[in-house]
Scaffold this active site. Structure first.
Site, mmCIF file in Angstrom:
data_model
loop_
_atom_site.group_PDB
_atom_site.id
_atom_site.type_symbol
_atom_site.label_atom_id
_atom_site.label_comp_id
_atom_site.label_asym_id
_atom_site.label_seq_id
_atom_site.Cartn_x
_atom_site.Cartn_y
_atom_site.Cartn_z
ATOM 1 N N VAL A 13 132.169 31.517 122.160
ATOM 2 C CA VAL A 13 132.249 30.719 120.937
ATOM 3 C C VAL A 13 133.658 30.746 120.368
ATOM 4 O O VAL A 13 134.240 29.704 120.033
ATOM 5 C CB VAL A 13 131.239 31.213 119.888
ATOM 6 C CG1 VAL A 13 131.438 30.488 118.556
ATOM 7 C CG2 VAL A 13 129.807 31.014 120.382
ATOM 8 N N VAL A 32 143.410 39.862 119.153
ATOM 9 C CA VAL A 32 143.031 40.105 120.545
ATOM 10 C C VAL A 32 143.148 41.601 120.835
ATOM 11 O O VAL A 32 143.814 42.341 120.111
ATOM 12 C CB VAL A 32 143.917 39.313 121.521
ATOM 13 C CG1 VAL A 32 143.750 37.821 121.304
ATOM 14 C CG2 VAL A 32 145.387 39.699 121.371
ATOM 15 N N ARG A 33 142.502 42.043 121.904
ATOM 16 C CA ARG A 33 142.467 43.481 122.202
ATOM 17 C C ARG A 33 143.717 43.976 122.924
ATOM 18 O O ARG A 33 144.099 45.132 122.761
ATOM 19 C CB ARG A 33 141.240 43.798 123.053
ATOM 20 C CG ARG A 33 139.931 43.717 122.295
ATOM 21 C CD ARG A 33 138.790 44.203 123.165
ATOM 22 N NE ARG A 33 137.545 44.275 122.429
ATOM 23 C CZ ARG A 33 136.414 44.749 122.930
ATOM 24 N NH1 ARG A 33 136.379 45.178 124.188
ATOM 25 N NH2 ARG A 33 135.321 44.784 122.197
ATOM 26 N N ALA A 72 132.124 40.533 117.898
ATOM 27 C CA ALA A 72 130.923 41.344 117.678
ATOM 28 C C ALA A 72 130.612 42.118 118.940
ATOM 29 O O ALA A 72 131.093 41.793 120.031
ATOM 30 C CB ALA A 72 129.735 40.464 117.319
ATOM 31 N N ARG A 73 129.797 43.132 118.771
ATOM 32 C CA ARG A 73 129.119 43.722 119.930
ATOM 33 C C ARG A 73 127.893 42.856 120.154
ATOM 34 O O ARG A 73 126.983 42.823 119.340
ATOM 35 C CB ARG A 73 128.715 45.176 119.685
ATOM 36 C CG ARG A 73 128.141 45.860 120.932
ATOM 37 C CD ARG A 73 127.867 47.340 120.679
ATOM 38 N NE ARG A 73 127.610 48.055 121.915
ATOM 39 C CZ ARG A 73 126.391 48.248 122.440
ATOM 40 N NH1 ARG A 73 125.324 47.785 121.828
ATOM 41 N NH2 ARG A 73 126.252 48.903 123.575
ATOM 42 N N TYR A 142 120.406 44.653 117.623
ATOM 43 C CA TYR A 142 121.437 43.647 117.375
ATOM 44 C C TYR A 142 121.123 42.856 116.106
ATOM 45 O O TYR A 142 121.973 42.693 115.227
ATOM 46 C CB TYR A 142 121.531 42.712 118.583
ATOM 47 C CG TYR A 142 122.465 41.536 118.376
ATOM 48 C CD1 TYR A 142 123.844 41.708 118.391
ATOM 49 C CD2 TYR A 142 121.956 40.253 118.186
ATOM 50 C CE1 TYR A 142 124.693 40.627 118.212
ATOM 51 C CE2 TYR A 142 122.799 39.169 118.013
ATOM 52 C CZ TYR A 142 124.168 39.359 118.024
ATOM 53 O OH TYR A 142 125.006 38.289 117.837
ATOM 54 N N LYS A 146 123.264 42.746 112.491
ATOM 55 C CA LYS A 146 123.775 41.520 111.891
ATOM 56 C C LYS A 146 123.239 41.340 110.468
ATOM 57 O O LYS A 146 123.967 40.889 109.568
ATOM 58 C CB LYS A 146 123.411 40.320 112.770
ATOM 59 C CG LYS A 146 124.231 40.197 114.035
ATOM 60 C CD LYS A 146 125.672 39.811 113.725
ATOM 61 C CE LYS A 146 126.430 39.373 114.955
ATOM 62 N NZ LYS A 146 127.810 38.931 114.652
ATOM 63 N N SER A 207 124.526 23.139 120.853
ATOM 64 C CA SER A 207 125.659 22.988 121.760
ATOM 65 C C SER A 207 126.889 23.653 121.155
ATOM 66 O O SER A 207 127.038 23.728 119.929
ATOM 67 C CB SER A 207 125.948 21.514 122.044
ATOM 68 O OG SER A 207 126.637 20.926 120.964
#
Length: 317
Positions: A13, A32-33, A72-73, A142, A146, A207
């Site tokens: 996403v 970013v990691r 997110a995880r 999960y 959230k 979508s």
């Protein structure tokens, strides 16, 4: 022009959101990691190795007025963690609330949080869709994480005045989709006969293009402030109809055997696959009237258009 910080910019996403933002706007920062992550030239890269309670977001939040939090995880099947809820909380709750607090302190005006329909629950009675105003009943770690993150960011909004927008997507599909949706496309493409020709459920899908369009709409829309939005393509399909239309998008016949749902559910229970049967045979519908009416928003892409784009990308791989 808003200065925007986006997290999760390399995900399914998040990557699509970043593509849309870079095509239409400037002043985008992406967390970013690793330094090696490739990003468009007009995006300010900020390396944030971890998303947890101790993360320092000061560099990323510099001059930021809007945060789009996609990282997110994510939900995984058959999670092998000894304490899955604790692991989800580290990232999805502690990490999110740490970012939200620092964003508010840095002067951000709006925090857009990509949550999940799993906050509402796992299934609906046929014809009785979830709404944004239902009492949440999450069923797995999960979804619980959230829900707790949603509650936390709303409290931060009340305490600081930062606006919060919460978006709960249903199953997202689109080019480069993975997991179960991709598996079903592979089965359809190979012509595998499936015992799914008599499923009379209803499921909402969204979508990738429609979800991204809603997220981008919420960046500036004044009526989005402090709202919770459910999002779908606004056309619910049975599993049988979904597979038929998926096959049509692939240019293949749908080889579906009409086996009663009750038989499938009984067989799955005997094999310890009750959750799989629930997703195939059960209903999960959402009512997006609040989203449509509050934002004057309509999903720009139809189900068939979304399936065709997804199928084209799948066939080109």
């Amino acid at each position: 022009m808003n200065n925007i910080l986006q997290t999760g910019a390399t995900g399914f996403v998040g990557g699509a959101v970043l593509d849309r933002l870079t095509a239409e706007r400037g002043d985008i920062a992406a967390a970013v990691r690793t330094p090696q992550t490739d990003l468009p030239a007009n995006v300010r890269k900020v390396v944030v190795p971890n998303l947890d309670v101790g993360t320092d977001w000061s560099e990323a939040l510099e001059a930021c007025s809007v945060v789009i939090h996609c990282a997110a995880r994510v939900h995984v099947m058959n999670d092998q963690s000894s304490d899955p809820l604790a692991e989800f909380r580290k990232v999805n709750v502690d990490g999110t609330l740490n970012l939200a607090r620092q964003a508010a302190a840095a002067g951000a005006k709006r925090f857009i949080f990509i949550s999940s329909i799993k906050v509402n629950g796992e299934d609906t009675a046929l014809g009785r869709p979830y709404t944004a105003f239902d009492t949440p009943v999450p069923q797995d770690p999960y979804g619980i994480s959230k829900m707790e993150a949603e509650k936390g960011v709303r409290l931060i909004a009340q305490e600081t005045g930062m606006e919060v927008v919460i978006i709960r997507p249903v199953l997202v599909y689109g080019p480069e989709v993975k997991a179960n949706f991709r598996s079903m496309m592979s089965w359809m493409n190979k012509g595998v006969p499936l015992p799914l020709g008599a499923i009379n459920n209803k499921r909402s899908l969204v979508s990738l293009d429609n979800l991204v369009d809603l997220i981008v709409t919420c960046i500036d829309h004044p009526a989005a402030a402090n709202q919770t939005f459910l999002v779908s393509d606004d056309e619910d399909l049975s599993t049988t109809e979904m597979l038929r239309r998926m096959a049509r998008a692939l240019g293949k016949p749908a080889r579906l055997i009409p086996v009663p749902s009750a038989w499938l559910e009984s067989g799955a229970a005997l094999l310890g696959k009750r959750a799989v049967a629930q997703r195939l045979c059960g209903s999960l519908q959402v009512d997006i009237r609040h989203t449509r009416e509050t934002l004057n928003w309509t999903p720009p892409v139809s189900v068939d258009e979304g399936f065709r784009a997804t199928a084209a990308a799948f066939l080109n791989e």
